[in-house]
Design a protein around this motif. Structure first.
Motif, PDB file in Angstrom:
ATOM      1  N   GLU A   1       0.817  -1.221   0.000  1.00 11.69           N
ATOM      2  CA  GLU A   1       0.000   0.000   0.000  1.00 11.69           C
ATOM      3  C   GLU A   1       0.846   1.265   0.000  1.00 11.69           C
ATOM      4  O   GLU A   1       0.478   2.258  -0.623  1.00 11.69           O
ATOM      5  CB  GLU A   1      -0.944  -0.011   1.201  1.00 11.69           C
ATOM      6  CG  GLU A   1      -2.072  -1.014   1.073  1.00 11.69           C
ATOM      7  CD  GLU A   1      -2.903  -0.794  -0.186  1.00 11.69           C
ATOM      8  OE1 GLU A   1      -3.284   0.360  -0.472  1.00 11.69           O
ATOM      9  OE2 GLU A   1      -3.158  -1.775  -0.892  1.00 11.69           O
ATOM     10  N   GLY A   2       1.972   1.266   0.707  1.00 13.58           N
ATOM     11  CA  GLY A   2       2.839   2.443   0.721  1.00 13.58           C
ATOM     12  C   GLY A   2       3.394   2.749  -0.657  1.00 13.58           C
ATOM     13  O   GLY A   2       3.464   3.909  -1.078  1.00 13.58           O
ATOM     14  N   VAL A   3       3.777   1.703  -1.365  1.00 13.69           N
ATOM     15  CA  VAL A   3       4.308   1.866  -2.722  1.00 13.69           C
ATOM     16  C   VAL A   3       3.202   2.348  -3.648  1.00 13.69           C
ATOM     17  O   VAL A   3       3.423   3.201  -4.509  1.00 13.69           O
ATOM     18  CB  VAL A   3       4.940   0.551  -3.227  1.00 13.69           C
ATOM     19  CG1 VAL A   3       5.340   0.656  -4.680  1.00 13.69           C
ATOM     20  CG2 VAL A   3       6.132   0.169  -2.357  1.00 13.69           C
ATOM     21  N   ARG A   4       2.008   1.820  -3.439  1.00 13.67           N
ATOM     22  CA  ARG A   4       0.885   2.245  -4.284  1.00 13.67           C
ATOM     23  C   ARG A   4       0.565   3.723  -4.064  1.00 13.67           C
ATOM     24  O   ARG A   4       0.304   4.467  -5.019  1.00 13.67           O
ATOM     25  CB  ARG A   4      -0.339   1.383  -4.014  1.00 13.67           C
ATOM     26  CG  ARG A   4      -1.434   1.642  -5.005  1.00 13.67           C
ATOM     27  CD  ARG A   4      -2.564   0.658  -4.875  1.00 13.67           C
ATOM     28  NE  ARG A   4      -3.455   0.798  -6.004  1.00 13.67           N
ATOM     29  CZ  ARG A   4      -4.220  -0.130  -6.471  1.00 13.67           C
ATOM     30  NH1 ARG A   4      -4.220  -1.319  -5.922  1.00 13.67           N
ATOM     31  NH2 ARG A   4      -5.011   0.088  -7.489  1.00 13.67           N
ATOM     32  N   ALA A   5       0.601   4.172  -2.812  1.00 13.40           N
ATOM     33  CA  ALA A   5       0.350   5.582  -2.510  1.00 13.40           C
ATOM     34  C   ALA A   5       1.424   6.460  -3.156  1.00 13.40           C
ATOM     35  O   ALA A   5       1.121   7.527  -3.711  1.00 13.40           O
ATOM     36  CB  ALA A   5       0.313   5.798  -0.999  1.00 13.40           C
ATOM     37  N   TYR A   6       2.672   6.008  -3.105  1.00 16.28           N
ATOM     38  CA  TYR A   6       3.784   6.735  -3.729  1.00 16.28           C
ATOM     39  C   TYR A   6       3.576   6.823  -5.237  1.00 16.28           C
ATOM     40  O   TYR A   6       3.712   7.894  -5.834  1.00 16.28           O
ATOM     41  CB  TYR A   6       5.087   6.012  -3.394  1.00 16.28           C
ATOM     42  CG  TYR A   6       6.314   6.542  -4.079  1.00 16.28           C
ATOM     43  CD1 TYR A   6       6.808   7.810  -3.804  1.00 16.28           C
ATOM     44  CD2 TYR A   6       6.999   5.755  -4.998  1.00 16.28           C
ATOM     45  CE1 TYR A   6       7.951   8.286  -4.432  1.00 16.28           C
ATOM     46  CE2 TYR A   6       8.139   6.220  -5.621  1.00 16.28           C
ATOM     47  CZ  TYR A   6       8.617   7.490  -5.342  1.00 16.28           C
ATOM     48  OH  TYR A   6       9.735   7.948  -5.967  1.00 16.28           O
ATOM     49  N   ALA A   7       3.191   5.708  -5.855  1.00 19.70           N
ATOM     50  CA  ALA A   7       2.947   5.684  -7.303  1.00 19.70           C
ATOM     51  C   ALA A   7       1.785   6.599  -7.671  1.00 19.70           C
ATOM     52  O   ALA A   7       1.826   7.265  -8.710  1.00 19.70           O
ATOM     53  CB  ALA A   7       2.672   4.261  -7.766  1.00 19.70           C
ATOM     54  N   ASP A   8       0.760   6.646  -6.829  1.00 21.09           N
ATOM     55  CA  ASP A   8      -0.380   7.529  -7.098  1.00 21.09           C
ATOM     56  C   ASP A   8       0.045   8.996  -7.081  1.00 21.09           C
ATOM     57  O   ASP A   8      -0.396   9.782  -7.924  1.00 21.09           O
ATOM     58  CB  ASP A   8      -1.497   7.297  -6.093  1.00 21.09           C
ATOM     59  CG  ASP A   8      -2.250   5.995  -6.318  1.00 21.09           C
ATOM     60  OD1 ASP A   8      -2.117   5.410  -7.416  1.00 21.09           O
ATOM     61  OD2 ASP A   8      -2.960   5.564  -5.390  1.00 21.09           O
ATOM     62  N   LYS A   9       0.929   9.362  -6.152  1.00 18.25           N
ATOM     63  CA  LYS A   9       1.429  10.741  -6.097  1.00 18.25           C
ATOM     64  C   LYS A   9       2.249  11.062  -7.347  1.00 18.25           C
ATOM     65  O   LYS A   9       2.120  12.144  -7.923  1.00 18.25           O
ATOM     66  CB  LYS A   9       2.291  10.957  -4.852  1.00 18.25           C
ATOM     67  CG  LYS A   9       1.533  10.888  -3.573  1.00 18.25           C
ATOM     68  CD  LYS A   9       1.126  12.261  -3.173  1.00 18.25           C
ATOM     69  CE  LYS A   9       0.517  12.192  -1.782  1.00 18.25           C
ATOM     70  NZ  LYS A   9      -0.218  13.356  -1.467  1.00 18.25           N
ATOM     71  N   LEU A  10       3.094  10.112  -7.750  1.00 17.68           N
ATOM     72  CA  LEU A  10       3.879  10.309  -8.971  1.00 17.68           C
ATOM     73  C   LEU A  10       2.966  10.469 -10.181  1.00 17.68           C
ATOM     74  O   LEU A  10       3.164  11.355 -11.014  1.00 17.68           O
ATOM     75  CB  LEU A  10       4.831   9.130  -9.191  1.00 17.68           C
ATOM     76  CG  LEU A  10       5.975   8.968  -8.205  1.00 17.68           C
ATOM     77  CD1 LEU A  10       6.697   7.647  -8.466  1.00 17.68           C
ATOM     78  CD2 LEU A  10       6.940  10.132  -8.286  1.00 17.68           C
ATOM     79  N   ARG A  11       1.935   9.604 -10.264  1.00 16.70           N
ATOM     80  CA  ARG A  11       1.001   9.663 -11.390  1.00 16.70           C
ATOM     81  C   ARG A  11       0.266  10.995 -11.431  1.00 16.70           C
ATOM     82  O   ARG A  11       0.083  11.590 -12.496  1.00 16.70           O
ATOM     83  CB  ARG A  11       0.001   8.513 -11.311  1.00 16.70           C
ATOM     84  CG  ARG A  11      -0.944   8.450 -12.502  1.00 16.70           C
ATOM     85  CD  ARG A  11      -2.064   7.450 -12.309  1.00 16.70           C
ATOM     86  NE  ARG A  11      -2.672   7.476 -10.992  1.00 16.70           N
ATOM     87  CZ  ARG A  11      -3.552   8.412 -10.579  1.00 16.70           C
ATOM     88  NH1 ARG A  11      -3.905   9.378 -11.378  1.00 16.70           N
ATOM     89  NH2 ARG A  11      -4.053   8.354  -9.362  1.00 16.70           N
ATOM     90  N   GLU A  12      -0.150  11.483 -10.262  1.00 18.44           N
ATOM     91  CA  GLU A  12      -0.837  12.779 -10.220  1.00 18.44           C
ATOM     92  C   GLU A  12       0.053  13.888 -10.771  1.00 18.44           C
ATOM     93  O   GLU A  12      -0.401  14.751 -11.531  1.00 18.44           O
ATOM     94  CB  GLU A  12      -1.240  13.106  -8.778  1.00 18.44           C
ATOM     95  CG  GLU A  12      -2.380  12.264  -8.261  1.00 18.44           C
ATOM     96  CD  GLU A  12      -2.611  12.452  -6.772  1.00 18.44           C
ATOM     97  OE1 GLU A  12      -1.982  13.344  -6.149  1.00 18.44           O
ATOM     98  OE2 GLU A  12      -3.418  11.691  -6.213  1.00 18.44           O
ATOM     99  N   GLU A  13       1.324  13.866 -10.387  1.00 21.76           N
ATOM    100  CA  GLU A  13       2.250  14.890 -10.879  1.00 21.76           C
ATOM    101  C   GLU A  13       2.493  14.733 -12.381  1.00 21.76           C
ATOM    102  O   GLU A  13       2.560  15.722 -13.113  1.00 21.76           O
ATOM    103  CB  GLU A  13       3.566  14.824 -10.106  1.00 21.76           C
ATOM    104  CG  GLU A  13       4.578  15.851 -10.531  1.00 21.76           C
ATOM    105  CD  GLU A  13       4.141  17.296 -10.327  1.00 21.76           C
ATOM    106  OE1 GLU A  13       4.733  18.183 -10.976  1.00 21.76           O
ATOM    107  OE2 GLU A  13       3.218  17.554  -9.524  1.00 21.76           O
ATOM    108  N   MET A  14       2.607  13.488 -12.848  1.00 19.39           N
ATOM    109  CA  MET A  14       2.812  13.271 -14.280  1.00 19.39           C
ATOM    110  C   MET A  14       1.587  13.706 -15.071  1.00 19.39           C
ATOM    111  O   MET A  14       1.723  14.281 -16.160  1.00 19.39           O
ATOM    112  CB  MET A  14       3.162  11.809 -14.548  1.00 19.39           C
ATOM    113  CG  MET A  14       4.532  11.442 -14.017  1.00 19.39           C
ATOM    114  SD  MET A  14       5.093   9.790 -14.450  1.00 19.39           S
ATOM    115  CE  MET A  14       3.780   8.761 -13.862  1.00 19.39           C
ATOM    116  N   ASP A  15       0.403  13.460 -14.540  1.00 18.24           N
ATOM    117  CA  ASP A  15      -0.817  13.938 -15.189  1.00 18.24           C
ATOM    118  C   ASP A  15      -0.831  15.469 -15.238  1.00 18.24           C
ATOM    119  O   ASP A  15      -1.186  16.059 -16.256  1.00 18.24           O
ATOM    120  CB  ASP A  15      -2.059  13.441 -14.452  1.00 18.24           C
ATOM    121  CG  ASP A  15      -2.383  11.985 -14.717  1.00 18.24           C
ATOM    122  OD1 ASP A  15      -1.883  11.426 -15.717  1.00 18.24           O
ATOM    123  OD2 ASP A  15      -3.135  11.399 -13.907  1.00 18.24           O
TER     124      ASP A  15
END
Length: 60
Positions: free
Chosen positions: A30-44
């Protein structure tokens, strides 16, 4: 952070999730998923092109 570095971090997470799919152990939780979600938001936000992560159905 430079666009290339942001994409590299996300690609590393995507690669780990793909490796986990072929293993009985899970390292991308879950921690990695939350990190990936933050990265994805910034990339979007930056309108960068990337391959989305295919998370396992069980959420791990």
């Amino acid at each position: 952070m430079k666009d290339e570095r942001l994409l590299a971090f996300y690609e590393n997470v995507r690669h780990q999730v793909a490796l986990d799919a072929g293993s009985r152990y899970r390292f991308a939780g879950e921690g990695v998923r939350a990190y990936a979600d933050k990265l994805r938001e910034e990339m979007d936000r930056r309108r960068l092109r990337f391959t989305p992560i295919n998370w396992p159905e069980d959420g791990r």
